[in-house]
Design an enzyme around this catalytic site. Structure first.
Site, PDB file in Angstrom:
ATOM      1  CG  HIS A 297      -0.390   0.051   2.526  1.00 59.01           C
ATOM      2  ND1 HIS A 297      -0.047  -1.078   3.235  1.00 59.01           N
ATOM      3  CD2 HIS A 297      -0.075   1.107   3.331  1.00 59.01           C
ATOM      4  CE1 HIS A 297       0.438  -0.733   4.414  1.00 59.01           C
ATOM      5  NE2 HIS A 297       0.441   0.596   4.491  1.00 59.01           N
TER       6      HIS A 297
ATOM      7  CB  CYS B 168     -32.334  -2.141  -7.302  1.00 57.35           C
ATOM      8  SG  CYS B 168     -32.598  -0.372  -6.993  1.00 57.35           S
TER       9      CYS B 168
END
Length: 410
Positions: free
Chosen positions: A76, A165
Site C-alpha cells: 500500500h 435494482c
C-alpha cells in the site's frame, strides 16, 4: 500520468472496464485495486486485456512481494507513492465508511491513508438512493469533504435515473467520459484567475423556421477550456447552442461553468457580464456578423429574394475591447478562407488584441473545396500574431494550439 483506480463492490463496477480502457487510450499508466466486494462483480484479468499494468486484490498486502523484482515489502505504501492521482470508482457505502473513519483493513483503505496529501483523490459514488440519502452515509460524505487537511479530495455528485435494482432516483455513477475528463483536468492549485471563452457558432434567424449559421463546432473552445482547467484557472465558456457536446462533459468540474446562447446579441450580453471580473478573454467563436429583420410568420418562397432585409450584427470582440480594461488580456481569432499576412495585419490594426490567431477555414461545402478545414476538424493551419508581428505559421491540432497559447501568452 499514473492513475491508481480503486474499484468497490457496486454493480456499476463493470463500467470501470470502459474507464480503464479510456484512460489507457488517453496515454495514462493505470493500475487497479479491487475490494473484496468488487471481485464479485468483475474479473481481474479483464483489466489486463484492456492495457492495465497490474491488478491487485484487497488482501494482496499480505502476499507482497512474491518475486525478486518486487523490492518493496509494503504494497500500500508502494502504490501510494507510485500514483499521481488516486481514483475510486465506483465508491460503495461500505468503503466510504472506511475512508470517513480512517479504517485500514484492506489494501484500498490503507492506500487512502498512506497517499501523500498533495496528491489528488477523486471519489465517484454509486449506490441505491436510500443508501445515498441515509443519515449515516450523508454524515460520512460530510466527514470526507469537511476534513480541511484533505483539500485534495474531490467527491463527485451522482446522476439521477433508473438504478440497477429498478428504482428511480439519485445514486448512478457519473458517466465514464465525465470521470475521464475530471481525472485529466482537475487541479486544486487554483491561481484565482478567471478566463472567459466564447466558442462555437451563433445563429441568425431569418424567420421562425429558417436560420443562418456556419460550420464552427466549438472544438477550439473545448480544448482551450481543458488546458486552462488543468493549469488551475477558473473557466467560463459562452457557447453557441449547437456547439460540441464535449463542453458538457466538464460541467462537474468545480472551476467550470457553461452558458449556451443562440444569437450574436445573446453572446454579446453574456460576454459583457462575464468579463467584468475576468483576467483573460478568448474570442474563439465564429460569430454571425449579420442579422435579419424578421416578423412573426414564416416567409413565403416569393419573399426569399434579394430584397431580404438584413443589418449588421453587433461586434462582440470590438465591444469587449472598448471596455478599456487594461488588466484584461484579449485573444482574438480570425477565420478566413484566404488568410494572408496583409489580411491578418489589417484585422489586428482594427482590433488590437494581445494575441491574434488566424485560422484557415472552409466548411467543405463548396465545389472548389470539398474538404472541411478548421471547422469541425481536430486540427487547422494557424498564423499567430503579436504586437503586429507574425511569430508562428503552421499546422497544429486544436489541443496543441491550446497548449501553445497557454505556454506563450497566458
Amino acid at each position: 500520468m499514473k492513475v491508481l483506480l480503486g474499484v468497490c463492490g457496486s454493480i456499476a463496477a463493470y463500467k470501470t472496464f470502459d474507464l480503464a480502457r479510456l484512460l489507457v487510450n488517453n496515454g495514462h499508466e493505470v493500475k487497479v485495486v479491487l475490494t473484496k466486494g468488487a471481485k464479485e462483480f468483475v474479473r481481474p484479468q479483464v483489466y489486463k486485456y484492456l492495457g492495465v499494468k497490474e491488478v491487485f486484490s484487497s488482501m494482496d498486502d499480505f502476499k507482497y512481494p512474491n518475486n525478486e523484482a518486487q523490492n518493496s515489502t509494503v504494497l500500500h505504501i508502494e502504490l501510494a507513492k507510485w500514483a499521481d492521482k488516486f481514483v475510486i470508482a465506483p465508491l460503495s457505502a461500505n468503503t466510504l465508511s472506511k475512508l470517513a473513519h480512517g479504517a485500514a483493513n484492506d489494501l484500498l483503505s490503507s492506500i487512502f491513508l498512506a497517499i501523500d496529501q498533495t496528491k489528488q483523490i477523486l471519489l465517484f459514488p454509486a449506490m441505491n438512493t436510500n443508501m445515498l440519502t441515509h443519515p449515516f452515509v450523508k454524515e460520512n460524505f460530510d466527514l470526507v469533504e469537511k476534513v480541511k487537511t484533505l483539500p485534495q479530495v474531490y467527491v463527485s455528485p451522482t446522476l439521477t435515473g433508473e438504478l440497477a435494482c429498478g428504482d428511480v432516483g439519485a445514486g448512478k455513477l457519473a458517466p465514464i467520459e465525465v470521470i475521464s475528463e475530471l481525472i485529466d483536468t482537475l487541479d486544486f492549485n487554483s491561481n484565482n484567475k478567471k478566463v472567459v471563452i466564447t466558442t462555437g457558432a451563433t445563429i441568425s434567424s431569418v424567420d421562425p423556421v429558417r436560420y443562418l449559421t456556419n460550420a464552427s463546432s466549438g472544438k477550439t473552445g473545448y480544448e482551450m477550456a481543458r488546458e486552462l482547467l488543468k493549469s488551475g484557472f477558473s473557466v467560463e465558456v459562452i457557447a453557441g447552442k449547437n456547439a460540441t457536446e464535449k463542453l458538457d462533459l466538464l460541467l462537474s468540474h468545480p472551476n467550470y461553468s457553461l452558458i449556451r446562447v443562440v444569437s450574436t446579441r445573446d453572446m454579446l450580453e453574456a460576454a459583457l457580464k462575464s468579463v467584468i471580473d475576468a483576467s483573460v478573454y478568448i474570442s474563439a467563436a465564429a460569430i454571425s456578423d449579420i442579422e435579419f429583420l424578421q416578423g412573426d410568420s414564416k416567409l413565403k418562397k416569393n419573399q426569399l429574394t434579394d430584397s431580404l432585409k438584413i443589418s449588421t450584427a453587433p461586434d462582440v470582440l470590438k465591444n469587449i475591447l472598448e471596455l478599456k480594461n487594461p488588466a484584461l488580456k484579449v485573444i482574438g481569432f480570425a477565420a478566413e478562407t484566404n488568410l494572408t499576412e496583409e489580411i491578418l495585419l489589417e484585422k489586428w490594426n482594427r482590433k488590437k488584441v494581445d494575441l491574434l490567431i488566424g485560422t484557415h477555414v472552409s466548411s467543405g461545402l463548396t465545389n472548389n473545396d470539398k474538404e472541411a478545414k478548421g471547422f469541425q476538424t481536430d486540427q487547422a493551419t494557424y498564423s499567430l500574431l503579436r504586437d503586429g508581428n507574425i511569430f508562428f505559421n503552421g499546422q497544429l491540432s486544436k489541443r496543441e494550439l491550446s497548449k501553445k497559447v497557454l505556454q506563450e501568452f497566458i
